[in-house]
Design a protein around this motif. Structure first.
Motif, PDB file in Angstrom:
ATOM      1  N   ASP A 187     -19.500  25.941  17.750  1.00 27.34           N
ATOM      2  CA  ASP A 187     -19.122  27.288  18.192  1.00 27.34           C
ATOM      3  C   ASP A 187     -20.020  27.816  19.327  1.00 27.34           C
ATOM      4  N   SER A 188     -21.467  27.838  18.841  1.00 24.72           N
ATOM      5  CA  SER A 188     -22.515  28.057  20.018  1.00 24.72           C
ATOM      6  C   SER A 188     -22.383  27.063  21.047  1.00 24.72           C
ATOM      7  N   ASP A 189     -22.309  25.975  20.859  1.00 21.99           N
ATOM      8  CA  ASP A 189     -22.230  24.966  22.138  1.00 21.99           C
ATOM      9  C   ASP A 189     -21.244  25.413  23.132  1.00 21.99           C
ATOM     10  N   ARG A 190     -20.039  25.795  22.508  1.00 22.89           N
ATOM     11  CA  ARG A 190     -18.759  26.030  23.309  1.00 22.89           C
ATOM     12  C   ARG A 190     -19.122  27.309  24.021  1.00 22.89           C
ATOM     13  N   ILE A 191     -19.819  28.129  23.526  1.00 21.33           N
ATOM     14  CA  ILE A 191     -20.061  29.429  24.218  1.00 21.33           C
ATOM     15  C   ILE A 191     -21.160  29.203  25.255  1.00 21.33           C
ATOM     16  N   ILE A 192     -22.092  28.397  25.044  1.00 18.41           N
ATOM     17  CA  ILE A 192     -23.280  28.040  26.044  1.00 18.41           C
ATOM     18  C   ILE A 192     -22.391  27.240  27.284  1.00 18.41           C
ATOM     19  N   GLY A 193     -21.665  26.665  27.016  1.00 16.49           N
ATOM     20  CA  GLY A 193     -20.840  26.049  28.373  1.00 16.49           C
ATOM     21  C   GLY A 193     -19.945  27.141  28.907  1.00 16.49           C
ATOM     22  N   LEU A 194     -19.534  28.201  28.442  1.00 14.80           N
ATOM     23  CA  LEU A 194     -18.659  29.140  28.965  1.00 14.80           C
ATOM     24  C   LEU A 194     -19.761  29.977  29.655  1.00 14.80           C
ATOM     25  N   LEU A 195     -20.867  30.386  29.143  1.00 17.15           N
ATOM     26  CA  LEU A 195     -22.195  30.994  29.692  1.00 17.15           C
ATOM     27  C   LEU A 195     -22.265  30.305  31.230  1.00 17.15           C
ATOM     28  N   ASP A 196     -22.243  29.097  31.009  1.00 20.51           N
ATOM     29  CA  ASP A 196     -22.656  28.153  32.251  1.00 20.51           C
ATOM     30  C   ASP A 196     -21.485  28.255  33.447  1.00 20.51           C
ATOM     31  N   ALA A 197     -20.303  28.751  32.614  1.00 24.35           N
ATOM     32  CA  ALA A 197     -19.108  28.519  33.915  1.00 24.35           C
ATOM     33  C   ALA A 197     -18.577  30.024  34.132  1.00 24.35           C
ATOM     34  N   LYS A 198     -18.503  30.878  33.185  1.00 25.45           N
ATOM     35  CA  LYS A 198     -17.806  32.083  33.505  1.00 25.45           C
ATOM     36  C   LYS A 198     -18.280  33.175  33.838  1.00 25.45           C
ATOM     37  N   THR A 199     -19.874  33.393  33.714  1.00 26.93           N
ATOM     38  CA  THR A 199     -20.493  34.683  34.050  1.00 26.93           C
ATOM     39  C   THR A 199     -20.525  34.746  35.522  1.00 26.93           C
ATOM     40  N   MET A 200     -20.737  35.990  35.939  1.00 23.82           N
ATOM     41  CA  MET A 200     -20.947  36.131  37.496  1.00 23.82           C
ATOM     42  C   MET A 200     -22.277  35.525  37.859  1.00 23.82           C
ATOM     43  N   LYS A 201     -23.307  35.384  37.231  1.00 26.14           N
ATOM     44  CA  LYS A 201     -24.512  34.428  37.439  1.00 26.14           C
ATOM     45  C   LYS A 201     -24.091  33.093  37.736  1.00 26.14           C
ATOM     46  N   ALA A 202     -23.390  32.546  36.977  1.00 32.72           N
ATOM     47  CA  ALA A 202     -23.127  31.049  37.223  1.00 32.72           C
ATOM     48  C   ALA A 202     -22.219  30.855  38.380  1.00 32.72           C
ATOM     49  N   GLU A 203     -21.291  32.005  38.664  1.00 33.20           N
ATOM     50  CA  GLU A 203     -20.221  31.739  39.850  1.00 33.20           C
ATOM     51  C   GLU A 203     -21.244  32.202  41.048  1.00 33.20           C
ATOM     52  N   ARG A 204     -22.105  32.678  40.769  1.00 27.92           N
ATOM     53  CA  ARG A 204     -22.839  32.674  42.202  1.00 27.92           C
ATOM     54  C   ARG A 204     -23.895  31.358  42.416  1.00 27.92           C
ATOM     55  N   GLY A 205     -24.061  30.763  41.603  1.00 25.28           N
ATOM     56  CA  GLY A 205     -24.653  29.135  41.420  1.00 25.28           C
ATOM     57  C   GLY A 205     -26.298  29.573  40.931  1.00 25.28           C
ATOM     58  N   GLU A 206     -26.182  30.612  40.355  1.00 27.53           N
ATOM     59  CA  GLU A 206     -27.241  30.806  39.714  1.00 27.53           C
ATOM     60  C   GLU A 206     -27.540  30.552  38.188  1.00 27.53           C
ATOM     61  N   ARG A 207     -28.705  30.299  37.466  1.00 25.92           N
ATOM     62  CA  ARG A 207     -28.683  29.887  36.108  1.00 25.92           C
ATOM     63  C   ARG A 207     -28.771  31.243  35.046  1.00 25.92           C
ATOM     64  N   ILE A 208     -27.917  31.265  34.218  1.00 24.88           N
ATOM     65  CA  ILE A 208     -28.036  32.495  33.128  1.00 24.88           C
ATOM     66  C   ILE A 208     -29.157  31.682  32.060  1.00 24.88           C
ATOM     67  N   GLU A 209     -30.236  32.768  31.959  1.00 26.85           N
ATOM     68  CA  GLU A 209     -31.215  32.449  30.898  1.00 26.85           C
ATOM     69  C   GLU A 209     -30.632  32.467  29.585  1.00 26.85           C
ATOM     70  N   LYS A 210     -30.644  31.488  28.652  1.00 29.01           N
ATOM     71  CA  LYS A 210     -29.923  31.300  27.223  1.00 29.01           C
ATOM     72  C   LYS A 210     -30.892  31.264  26.337  1.00 29.01           C
ATOM     73  N   HIS A 211     -31.002  32.015  25.368  1.00 30.96           N
ATOM     74  CA  HIS A 211     -31.809  31.790  24.187  1.00 30.96           C
ATOM     75  C   HIS A 211     -31.058  31.633  22.860  1.00 30.96           C
ATOM     76  N   LEU A 212     -31.849  30.644  22.058  1.00 32.60           N
ATOM     77  CA  LEU A 212     -31.113  30.494  20.757  1.00 32.60           C
ATOM     78  C   LEU A 212     -31.692  31.514  19.671  1.00 32.60           C
ATOM     79  N   LEU A 213     -31.103  32.255  18.879  1.00 35.86           N
ATOM     80  CA  LEU A 213     -31.533  32.818  17.729  1.00 35.86           C
ATOM     81  C   LEU A 213     -30.920  32.360  16.380  1.00 35.86           C
ATOM     82  N   LEU A 214     -31.670  31.818  15.649  1.00 38.32           N
ATOM     83  CA  LEU A 214     -31.049  31.017  14.393  1.00 38.32           C
ATOM     84  C   LEU A 214     -31.093  32.014  13.266  1.00 38.32           C
ATOM     85  N   THR A 215     -30.130  32.518  12.778  1.00 33.69           N
ATOM     86  CA  THR A 215     -29.954  33.743  11.700  1.00 33.69           C
ATOM     87  C   THR A 215     -29.444  33.115  10.498  1.00 33.69           C
ATOM     88  N   ARG A 216     -30.054  33.775   9.245  1.00 35.90           N
ATOM     89  CA  ARG A 216     -29.728  33.520   7.958  1.00 35.90           C
ATOM     90  C   ARG A 216     -30.141  32.122   7.624  1.00 35.90           C
TER      91      ARG A 216
END
Lengths: 246, 271
Positions: free
Chosen positions: B151-180
């Protein structure tokens, strides 16, 4: 001011060349027309949508005979775009225009049997320079990031190269081969437009499904010995073959 | 201009709200102005974790619909002066959020705060896409198990496609937080290993939060774990994650573990 600018715009006249089919009838015309009918029967639609020029330079006929010939061809759905080699005395208003300055090109080969799409027939014309220009360039795309779950890469035109992994739940559909410099955990369909020579390469095989030219293999059908290995897959007949790389 | 961070995961129950509150409070303790925004309209929880549930008068939907001004809806934390909460509405659903309204609220918040931390709802629908839409950075919260990772992989794909930054051709900074994360279970092979998760998701790691009863205890008293017990293992892991989010370069450790082989592995992976 605006008006002047508009008026100053000239009519644009462009040059364009088409490869035309040239028909050179022989005497007697009746017999030639029978041969033409025979050809048309073997290759229906050969003249359809094709520019046809009638070459009468070596033909001793008069205006009435030429007119009759054009009508005979019209009945056979062969429409003449121009006449070459006719004396002005043979022409009359309503006839296709007289053409000059035609340069010879190679002969057309008439396809046998079924009607072929016009463009394909033209591609097969054995005119060397033309054929070289029209040789298909193999297309490919390179994607330098991982393909995430839920993403699809669809490229029917050719090869797909992924520098990164293909996640579980992602899919690649390529007309040609698929190269994955990473782990393949999703689905890959190579040769999707009927290319049995397409192959799949990956650094680490953990695929959910792979297919080449419509022949597919699910994860559970794959040899466990290949899992996690660098593998190439290809098609032999109706069987997907696999071997480890390196 | 502040930074907009979305805390997201795709899957529910992995610790998005806990992490939003903990990171928000940790950043606020660095004397930065922080607002945590609840995007989970209809199933709001952030107010509970922040201990502000009895102080909610107006919410983000009221602001978007023009029933309240933004400062009226912001709730100041009782323990930290520079930590605020913009709550979600509990009586509405996610369709009450409009793209224009969210854009306006985000633009206003960015002007007044150093950090705008958006708590995304689970799923990949409207609520989640609106929460990530204006983000500059994303914290992808993942548990070390296969369904959460996918599910996180799917969300990362959406972050790279659906955010304003992505649509402007910039890269959104993504960080992994491993919990539990449970070191004992990971060692027994009951959980995915850290390196396996990193290999699949291939985004930089900003922290490993150990599974701990301290997290539950903090929720029950209505305080972010980084305020409830700053010396607890999860709180220290969140403090470190907040520092990494702010751009500091620290080697990754699991609090409570001796720095041995683990420290070496994670230190290398985090680089």
């Amino acid at each position: 001011m605006t008006k002047v600018l508009t008026d100053a715009r000239s009519i644009r006249i462009k040059g364009r060349s088409f490869l035309a089919v040239v028909l050179s009838p022989d005497l007697p015309l009746d017999q030639w027309l029978v041969q033409l009918d025979d050809l048309a029967a073997r290759s229906a639609g050969f003249f359809l949508g094709r520019p046809v020029v009638l070459d009468v330079s070596d033909l001793a006929i008069d205006r009435a005979q030429l007119k009759a010939l054009i009508e005979d061809l019209a009945q056979r759905n062969v429409r003449i775009m121009g006449i070459e080699g006719a004396r002005p005395s043979m022409m009359e208003p309503g006839m296709p225009p007289l053409m000059k300055g035609g340069r010879p090109a190679a002969d057309f080969e008439v396809e046998e049997k079924e009607p072929q799409p016009v463009s394909e027939t033209r591609n097969s014309a054995p005119d060397k320079p033309v054929v070289q220009e029209q040789r298909q360039v193999t297309q490919s795309i390179v994607i330098s990031e991982p393909i995430r779950s839920g993403q699809s890469v669809i490229f029917p035109e050719g090869d797909v190269t992924i520098i990164g992994s293909v996640a579980s739940g992602a899919e690649i559909i390529a007309g040609g081969s698929v190269h994955i410099y990473g782990a393949l955990r999703g689905r890959v369909m190579a040769g999707s437009v009927g290319n049995a020579s397409a192959r799949i390469f990956c650094r680490k095989l953990e695929a959910e499904l792979i297919a080449i030219d419509g022949v597919y293999k699910m994860a559970e059908d794959m040899d466990p010995a290949l899992l996690g290995k660098a593998v190439q897959l290809w098609l032999e007949g109706d069987v997907i073959m696999a071997e480890t790389l390196f | 201009m502040g930074k907009v961070v979305v805390v997201t995961s795709g899957k529910g129950g992995v610790g998005k709200t806990t992490s939003t509150a903990a990171l928000g409070a940790a950043l606020a303790q660095r004397n930065e102005k922080v607002v945590v925004v609840d995007f989970d309209v209809g199933l709001r929880n952030l107010d509970l974790i922040m201990g502000a549930e009895r102080r909610v008068v107006y919410d983000i939907v009221n602001v978007i619909q023009g029933d309240a001004k933004l400062p009226q809806a912001l709730i100041r934390d009782k323990r930290l002066d520079n930590l605020f909460l913009l709550p979600a509405s509990q009586t509405r659903d996610k369709d009450a959020l409009t793209p224009e309204g969210v854009e306006q609220v985000m633009a206003d918040l960015k002007r007044y705060f150093d950090w705008v931390i958006c708590d995304s709802p689970a799923g990949i629908e409207r609520g989640a896409t609106l929460a990530m839409r204006h983000a500059d950075m994303a914290v992808v919260v993942t548990n070390p198990e296969v369904s959460s990772v996918r599910d996180s992989d799917r969300i990362i794909g959406l972050l790279d496609a659906k955010t304003m930054k992505a649509e402007r051709g910039e890269r959104i900074e993504k960080h992994l937080l491993l919990t539990r994360y449970d070191a004992n279970r990971a060692e027994r092979g009951d959980m995915l290993k850290v390196e396996d998760v990193l290999e699949i998701l291939s985004i930089p790691l900003i922290g490993i939060i150990p599974e701990s009863s301290d997290v539950l205890r903090a929720s029950n008293i209505g305080a972010p774990v980084t305020l409830a017990d700053a010396k607890s293992a999860p709180a220290m892991a969140y403090f470190d994650a907040a520092r990494r989010l702010a751009g500091e370069d620290l080697p990754i450790t699991i609090p409570g573990e001796k720095r041995g082989i683990f420290g070496k592995i994670f230190g290398r992976k985090a680089a």
